[in-house]
Design an enzyme around this catalytic site. Sequence first.
Site, mmCIF file in Angstrom:
data_model
loop_
_atom_site.group_PDB
_atom_site.id
_atom_site.type_symbol
_atom_site.label_atom_id
_atom_site.label_comp_id
_atom_site.label_asym_id
_atom_site.label_seq_id
_atom_site.Cartn_x
_atom_site.Cartn_y
_atom_site.Cartn_z
ATOM 1 N N HIS A 272 0.838 -1.203 0.000
ATOM 2 C CA HIS A 272 0.000 0.000 0.000
ATOM 3 C C HIS A 272 0.878 1.260 0.000
ATOM 4 O O HIS A 272 0.742 2.129 -0.869
ATOM 5 C CB HIS A 272 -0.908 -0.026 1.235
ATOM 6 C CG HIS A 272 -1.837 1.144 1.333
ATOM 7 N ND1 HIS A 272 -3.148 1.072 0.934
ATOM 8 C CD2 HIS A 272 -1.654 2.412 1.770
ATOM 9 C CE1 HIS A 272 -3.734 2.255 1.119
ATOM 10 N NE2 HIS A 272 -2.843 3.091 1.635
ATOM 11 N N GLU A 273 1.784 1.333 0.963
ATOM 12 C CA GLU A 273 2.613 2.537 1.088
ATOM 13 C C GLU A 273 3.576 2.675 -0.098
ATOM 14 O O GLU A 273 3.850 3.782 -0.550
ATOM 15 C CB GLU A 273 3.374 2.545 2.416
ATOM 16 C CG GLU A 273 2.490 2.500 3.679
ATOM 17 C CD GLU A 273 1.378 3.542 3.722
ATOM 18 O OE1 GLU A 273 1.522 4.622 3.102
ATOM 19 O OE2 GLU A 273 0.335 3.280 4.367
ATOM 20 N N HIS A 276 1.783 4.385 -2.823
ATOM 21 C CA HIS A 276 1.852 5.846 -2.618
ATOM 22 C C HIS A 276 3.241 6.356 -3.019
ATOM 23 O O HIS A 276 3.380 7.395 -3.663
ATOM 24 C CB HIS A 276 1.636 6.189 -1.138
ATOM 25 C CG HIS A 276 0.211 6.137 -0.669
ATOM 26 N ND1 HIS A 276 -0.792 6.871 -1.251
ATOM 27 C CD2 HIS A 276 -0.371 5.476 0.373
ATOM 28 C CE1 HIS A 276 -1.940 6.645 -0.592
ATOM 29 N NE2 HIS A 276 -1.703 5.803 0.381
ATOM 30 N N GLU A 303 -4.759 7.602 -3.163
ATOM 31 C CA GLU A 303 -5.264 6.339 -2.631
ATOM 32 C C GLU A 303 -5.503 5.321 -3.757
ATOM 33 O O GLU A 303 -5.399 4.113 -3.534
ATOM 34 C CB GLU A 303 -6.538 6.629 -1.830
ATOM 35 C CG GLU A 303 -6.873 5.636 -0.758
ATOM 36 C CD GLU A 303 -5.814 5.467 0.333
ATOM 37 O OE1 GLU A 303 -4.921 6.332 0.492
ATOM 38 O OE2 GLU A 303 -5.866 4.437 1.015
HETATM 39 ZN ZN ZN Z 1 -3.204 5.167 1.788
#
Ligand code: ZN
Length: 513
Positions: A272-273, A276, A303
Site C-alpha cells: 500500500h505505502e 503511494h 489512494e
Molecule cells: Zn493510503
Amino acid sequence: MTDPRNTDVPAAYAELLERLRAIATLSSASSALAWDQETMMPSAGAALRAEQLATLAKLVHDRATDERLGELITASEAVPALADDEATAANLREVRRDYERAVRLPGALVRELTATTSLSMEAWKAARARSDFAAFAPWLAKVLALTRERAQHLADGGEPYDALLDEYEPGMTAARLEPLFGELRGELTPLIRRAAESPRPPDEAVLRVAVPIARQQEFNREIADRMGFDFAAGRLDTSTHPFCEGIGPGDTRLTTRYRDDGWADALSSTMHEAGHGLYEQGLPKTRFRGQPLASSASFGAHESQSRLWENLVGRSRAFWRWAFPHAVATLGVALARFDEEWIYRASNTVRPTLIRVESDEATYNLHIMLRFDLERALLSGDLPVGDLPAAWNERVREDLKLEVPDDARGCLQDVHWSMGYIGYFPTYTLGNLYAAQLWSAMTAALPNLESQLAAGEFTPLLGWLRENVHRHGRRYPAEELFRRATGQPLRSDALIRYLGNKVEDVYGGGAAV
Ligand code: ZN
C-alpha cells in the site's frame, strides 16, 4: 525587472515560482521532521518537535497568505504568453486555488483549530483507551464548531460539507458521491451476504504463520524494490501506523509495521505505502519544483495508487504465482506446506468486521459510507454529538450485521474527526473506484499484464501508471485525469464487477447453497 536567470520568463511569474519553491522547501523540512517523529525521535523530544513544527507551519502559512503572492498571481494571469502554455496555465489555476483557500481563513481561526485539535487528539486517545465516549464528546463538539466555522469561510455561500471535501478531493461534492455510493452499497450488500453464507470459506491459517521480523523486513524490501520503488531515492522503515511521506525530489519515505504472529499484514501495508511512494517518485518534482504540477491530483488519486498495488496486484492469483516461491525462500519453510492458491484465497476473505482498518476490500467501502453519512449529519447539526454512539451502532447493525460491544470498537476507532478531518473518509472509497477503473483500462492496454505479473514483471504496469497518471501531477483535476487515463467518467461499475468476480472466484465453484 526580469530575473537574469529566467530571461524568457516574465518577472512576476519568475518571482512567483521562487516564492513557491521557498514555501515547498519549508514544507519539506516539516515533512522530514514529521517522518523522524514517527520513526526515530526519542519520546523526550516531543515538546521541542511540536515547537519546531509549529514554527515551520507559521512560516509556511505567512508566506502562503502573503499579499505579494496574490499580486504576483494576478500579474502572471495577465500575461497572455503564460495563459497560452497549458502547463503554466494549469499551474496558475492551482496556485490561485491554493491562495484563495488560504486567505479565506482568518489566522485566529487557523491557530485556534490547530491548538484545539492537538488537545482533542490527546483526549481521543485517552477516551478510546477507556472506551469512554462521554470524555471525548465535549472535544468533538468543539472541533465540530470550529470546523463548521472553517467550512463557512471556505464555502463562500456554497455547501459547507463540499467546501471541506474540496480540500482533499478538488471539485468533488456530496451530491456527486451519493448516487455512486448508493449503487455500490446496493451491490455490495448481497455480495457480502454471499460470502458469509458460503460453505467453503478460505482457511486463513497461512496468513498467521509466525515469521521472524528480520526475515519479514527482507521480504518486504524485496517486494517494494521489485515493484519499482527506488531505494536510492527513498527508505522503508518501521512505525506504529504505516505511512508514506513524500519529502521532496529524491526523498520518499515509507513505513510499515511487523507482527510476530503473522507476515501478511506487513506485506499489505508495504505494498500500500509503496504504491503511494511510486506515485511520489513518479511526480515531476524536479522539473516543477514547489509548483502544483509537482504534486498529486487529490487524496483519492493518491489512494488509487496505493490500493491498486495493495489489492488489485497484491491480492491477485497472478501475483502469488510469482511471489509464493519467493515468500517460501525468504520467509521460511513454515509456508511451504501451503501453496499459492491457498494464499490467494486467504488474502481475499470477505467478512464484516467492526474495525475499518482490518476490513476486507468489499466491506471496507460500507465503513466509509457509514462515516460519510454520519459526518455530514454531525457537521449540519442534524445529529447531536451525544447521539453519535447510538447512530453508529444502529448503522453497523444494519450494514454489517454486527453488534458494537463498546465505543472503542465503534465511533471512537478512528482518529480523523478528533483532528477536524471531515470530508476525508470518502477519498478512501474514491481511491477504490479509481483503482478499479484504472485496472480495467490497463488490462485492455496491456493484454499480457497477467502473465507479466505471474513472472514478477511489474515494469509495464508501472510504466503505464507513470505515463497516464504520475507524470501529470495536478495538471488536471482528479476526475479529468482519470477520464483521460481510462476513457470513462467516474463510475461504480468497474469496482462492482471486480469485487463480484473476486467473490465468485474465491467463494463460488458451485459450492454455494
Ligand atoms: Zn493510503
